[in-house]
Design a protein around this motif. Structure first.
Motif, PDB file in Angstrom:
ATOM      1  N   SER A  43      -2.405  -2.663  11.536  1.00  0.00           N
ATOM      2  CA  SER A  43      -1.485  -2.907  10.427  1.00  0.00           C
ATOM      3  C   SER A  43      -1.881  -2.047   9.244  1.00  0.00           C
ATOM      4  O   SER A  43      -3.065  -1.750   9.056  1.00  0.00           O
ATOM      5  CB  SER A  43      -1.521  -4.377   9.999  1.00  0.00           C
ATOM      6  OG  SER A  43      -1.200  -5.231  11.054  1.00  0.00           O
ATOM      7  N   CYS A  44      -0.899  -1.688   8.438  1.00  0.00           N
ATOM      8  CA  CYS A  44      -1.149  -0.950   7.205  1.00  0.00           C
ATOM      9  C   CYS A  44      -0.238  -1.525   6.132  1.00  0.00           C
ATOM     10  O   CYS A  44       0.986  -1.463   6.277  1.00  0.00           O
ATOM     11  CB  CYS A  44      -0.895   0.534   7.381  1.00  0.00           C
ATOM     12  SG  CYS A  44      -1.107   1.491   5.862  1.00  0.00           S
ATOM     13  N   ALA A  45      -0.836  -2.079   5.104  1.00  0.00           N
ATOM     14  CA  ALA A  45      -0.079  -2.660   3.995  1.00  0.00           C
ATOM     15  C   ALA A  45      -0.125  -1.719   2.801  1.00  0.00           C
ATOM     16  O   ALA A  45      -1.204  -1.308   2.370  1.00  0.00           O
ATOM     17  CB  ALA A  45      -0.658  -4.017   3.618  1.00  0.00           C
ATOM     18  N   ALA A 101       7.695   8.843   3.896  1.00  0.00           N
ATOM     19  CA  ALA A 101       7.301   8.553   5.268  1.00  0.00           C
ATOM     20  C   ALA A 101       5.894   7.980   5.274  1.00  0.00           C
ATOM     21  O   ALA A 101       5.107   8.211   4.335  1.00  0.00           O
ATOM     22  CB  ALA A 101       7.354   9.805   6.136  1.00  0.00           C
ATOM     23  N   MET A 102       5.587   7.244   6.313  1.00  0.00           N
ATOM     24  CA  MET A 102       4.217   6.777   6.524  1.00  0.00           C
ATOM     25  C   MET A 102       3.772   7.222   7.900  1.00  0.00           C
ATOM     26  O   MET A 102       4.574   7.242   8.849  1.00  0.00           O
ATOM     27  CB  MET A 102       4.114   5.257   6.403  1.00  0.00           C
ATOM     28  CG  MET A 102       4.189   4.762   4.986  1.00  0.00           C
ATOM     29  SD  MET A 102       3.852   2.985   4.836  1.00  0.00           S
ATOM     30  CE  MET A 102       2.098   2.924   5.151  1.00  0.00           C
ATOM     31  N   TRP A 115      10.576   6.315   5.918  1.00  0.00           N
ATOM     32  CA  TRP A 115      10.717   5.010   5.270  1.00  0.00           C
ATOM     33  C   TRP A 115      12.126   4.459   5.444  1.00  0.00           C
ATOM     34  O   TRP A 115      12.333   3.250   5.454  1.00  0.00           O
ATOM     35  CB  TRP A 115      10.359   5.135   3.797  1.00  0.00           C
ATOM     36  CG  TRP A 115       9.712   3.916   3.212  1.00  0.00           C
ATOM     37  CD1 TRP A 115      10.045   3.278   2.052  1.00  0.00           C
ATOM     38  CD2 TRP A 115       8.606   3.192   3.761  1.00  0.00           C
ATOM     39  NE1 TRP A 115       9.215   2.204   1.852  1.00  0.00           N
ATOM     40  CE2 TRP A 115       8.321   2.118   2.875  1.00  0.00           C
ATOM     41  CE3 TRP A 115       7.830   3.324   4.917  1.00  0.00           C
ATOM     42  CZ2 TRP A 115       7.300   1.212   3.094  1.00  0.00           C
ATOM     43  CZ3 TRP A 115       6.807   2.413   5.139  1.00  0.00           C
ATOM     44  CH2 TRP A 115       6.544   1.378   4.238  1.00  0.00           C
ATOM     45  N   SER A 116      13.103   5.352   5.614  1.00  0.00           N
ATOM     46  CA  SER A 116      14.478   4.920   5.874  1.00  0.00           C
ATOM     47  C   SER A 116      14.617   4.336   7.274  1.00  0.00           C
ATOM     48  O   SER A 116      15.604   3.670   7.572  1.00  0.00           O
ATOM     49  CB  SER A 116      15.427   6.100   5.726  1.00  0.00           C
ATOM     50  OG  SER A 116      15.100   7.108   6.665  1.00  0.00           O
ATOM     51  N   GLY A 117      13.664   4.625   8.158  1.00  0.00           N
ATOM     52  CA  GLY A 117      13.687   4.098   9.517  1.00  0.00           C
ATOM     53  C   GLY A 117      14.497   4.905  10.494  1.00  0.00           C
ATOM     54  O   GLY A 117      14.613   4.534  11.664  1.00  0.00           O
ATOM     55  N   ASP A 118      15.059   6.044  10.059  1.00  0.00           N
ATOM     56  CA  ASP A 118      15.963   6.777  10.947  1.00  0.00           C
ATOM     57  C   ASP A 118      15.279   7.849  11.781  1.00  0.00           C
ATOM     58  O   ASP A 118      15.935   8.486  12.609  1.00  0.00           O
ATOM     59  CB  ASP A 118      17.117   7.383  10.153  1.00  0.00           C
ATOM     60  CG  ASP A 118      16.644   8.370   9.090  1.00  0.00           C
ATOM     61  OD1 ASP A 118      17.503   8.975   8.428  1.00  0.00           O
ATOM     62  OD2 ASP A 118      15.419   8.522   8.919  1.00  0.00           O
ATOM     63  N   SER A 119      13.992   8.049  11.570  1.00  0.00           N
ATOM     64  CA  SER A 119      13.279   9.034  12.385  1.00  0.00           C
ATOM     65  C   SER A 119      11.850   8.585  12.623  1.00  0.00           C
ATOM     66  O   SER A 119      11.193   8.073  11.706  1.00  0.00           O
ATOM     67  CB  SER A 119      13.247  10.400  11.692  1.00  0.00           C
ATOM     68  OG  SER A 119      14.530  10.944  11.561  1.00  0.00           O
ATOM     69  N   SER A 148       6.233   0.672  13.815  1.00  0.00           N
ATOM     70  CA  SER A 148       7.372  -0.069  13.302  1.00  0.00           C
ATOM     71  C   SER A 148       7.062  -0.575  11.898  1.00  0.00           C
ATOM     72  O   SER A 148       5.904  -0.630  11.474  1.00  0.00           O
ATOM     73  CB  SER A 148       7.701  -1.243  14.219  1.00  0.00           C
ATOM     74  OG  SER A 148       6.602  -2.138  14.294  1.00  0.00           O
ATOM     75  N   ARG A 149       8.119  -0.938  11.185  1.00  0.00           N
ATOM     76  CA  ARG A 149       7.974  -1.576   9.877  1.00  0.00           C
ATOM     77  C   ARG A 149       8.093  -3.069  10.057  1.00  0.00           C
ATOM     78  O   ARG A 149       8.894  -3.565  10.859  1.00  0.00           O
ATOM     79  CB  ARG A 149       9.033  -1.067   8.902  1.00  0.00           C
ATOM     80  CG  ARG A 149       8.793   0.352   8.455  1.00  0.00           C
ATOM     81  CD  ARG A 149       9.824   0.772   7.440  1.00  0.00           C
ATOM     82  NE  ARG A 149       9.679   0.042   6.174  1.00  0.00           N
ATOM     83  CZ  ARG A 149      10.441   0.247   5.118  1.00  0.00           C
ATOM     84  NH1 ARG A 149      11.400   1.156   5.174  1.00  0.00           N
ATOM     85  NH2 ARG A 149      10.268  -0.440   4.009  1.00  0.00           N
ATOM     86  N   GLY A 150       7.328  -3.806   9.295  1.00  0.00           N
ATOM     87  CA  GLY A 150       7.352  -5.248   9.400  1.00  0.00           C
ATOM     88  C   GLY A 150       8.434  -5.880   8.546  1.00  0.00           C
ATOM     89  O   GLY A 150       9.136  -5.209   7.789  1.00  0.00           O
ATOM     90  N   ASN A 151       8.584  -7.186   8.692  1.00  0.00           N
ATOM     91  CA  ASN A 151       9.526  -7.929   7.863  1.00  0.00           C
ATOM     92  C   ASN A 151       9.138  -7.836   6.394  1.00  0.00           C
ATOM     93  O   ASN A 151       9.999  -7.803   5.508  1.00  0.00           O
ATOM     94  CB  ASN A 151       9.590  -9.387   8.309  1.00  0.00           C
ATOM     95  CG  ASN A 151      10.278  -9.530   9.649  1.00  0.00           C
ATOM     96  OD1 ASN A 151      11.144  -8.723  10.001  1.00  0.00           O
ATOM     97  ND2 ASN A 151       9.902 -10.542  10.402  1.00  0.00           N
TER      98      ASN A 151
END
Length: 125
Positions: free
Chosen positions: A21-23, A33-34, A53-57, A71-74
């Motif tokens: 995890s990375c917070a 981006a991360m 960060w937009s999640g599209d790539s 993946s990005r978390g809730n």
């Protein structure tokens, strides 16, 4: 400034799984981006995975395709690195990092501005 804190490393047998995890905190609105990188003793830091960060790539290193996912978390400022079918050659310190808006290629170390302290992943054979 963006602060990054990784967790979830450890010792696992070959074929096993781990989730890192990375917070992120601070000026997270500036994130483009991360990514995750790893560095084994005596080797250069190498790219593993990155996500816009937009999640599209999402970007993958060839060595982890089909085994690792990101993946990005809730909690939107958290990302996860799911590592399956781990191999001894995956042993390294894993770092998450941030590319700011307007920066470059998310697969390149030099694009990243902020880095976490790293978490050790050790895969035994």
């Amino acid at each position: 400034q963006v602060q990054l804190v990784e967790s979830g490393g450890g010792l696992v047998q070959a074929g096993g799984s781990l989730r890192l995890s990375c917070a992120a905190s601070g000026r997270t609105f500036s994130i483009y981006a991360m990514g995750w990188f790893r560095q084994a003793p005596g080797k250069e830091r190498e790219f593993v995975l990155a996500i816009k960060w937009s999640g599209d790539s999402t970007y993958y290193a060839d060595s982890v395709k089909g085994r690792f996912t990101m993946s990005r978390g809730n909690a939107k400022n958290t990302v996860y690195l799911q590592m399956n079918n781990l191999k001894p050659e995956d042993t390294a310190v894993y770092h998450c990092a941030v590319v700011r808006l307007g920066a470059g290629d998310p697969t390149k170390v030099e694009s990243y501005d902020y880095w976490g302290q790293g978490t050790q992943v050790t895969v035994s054979s």
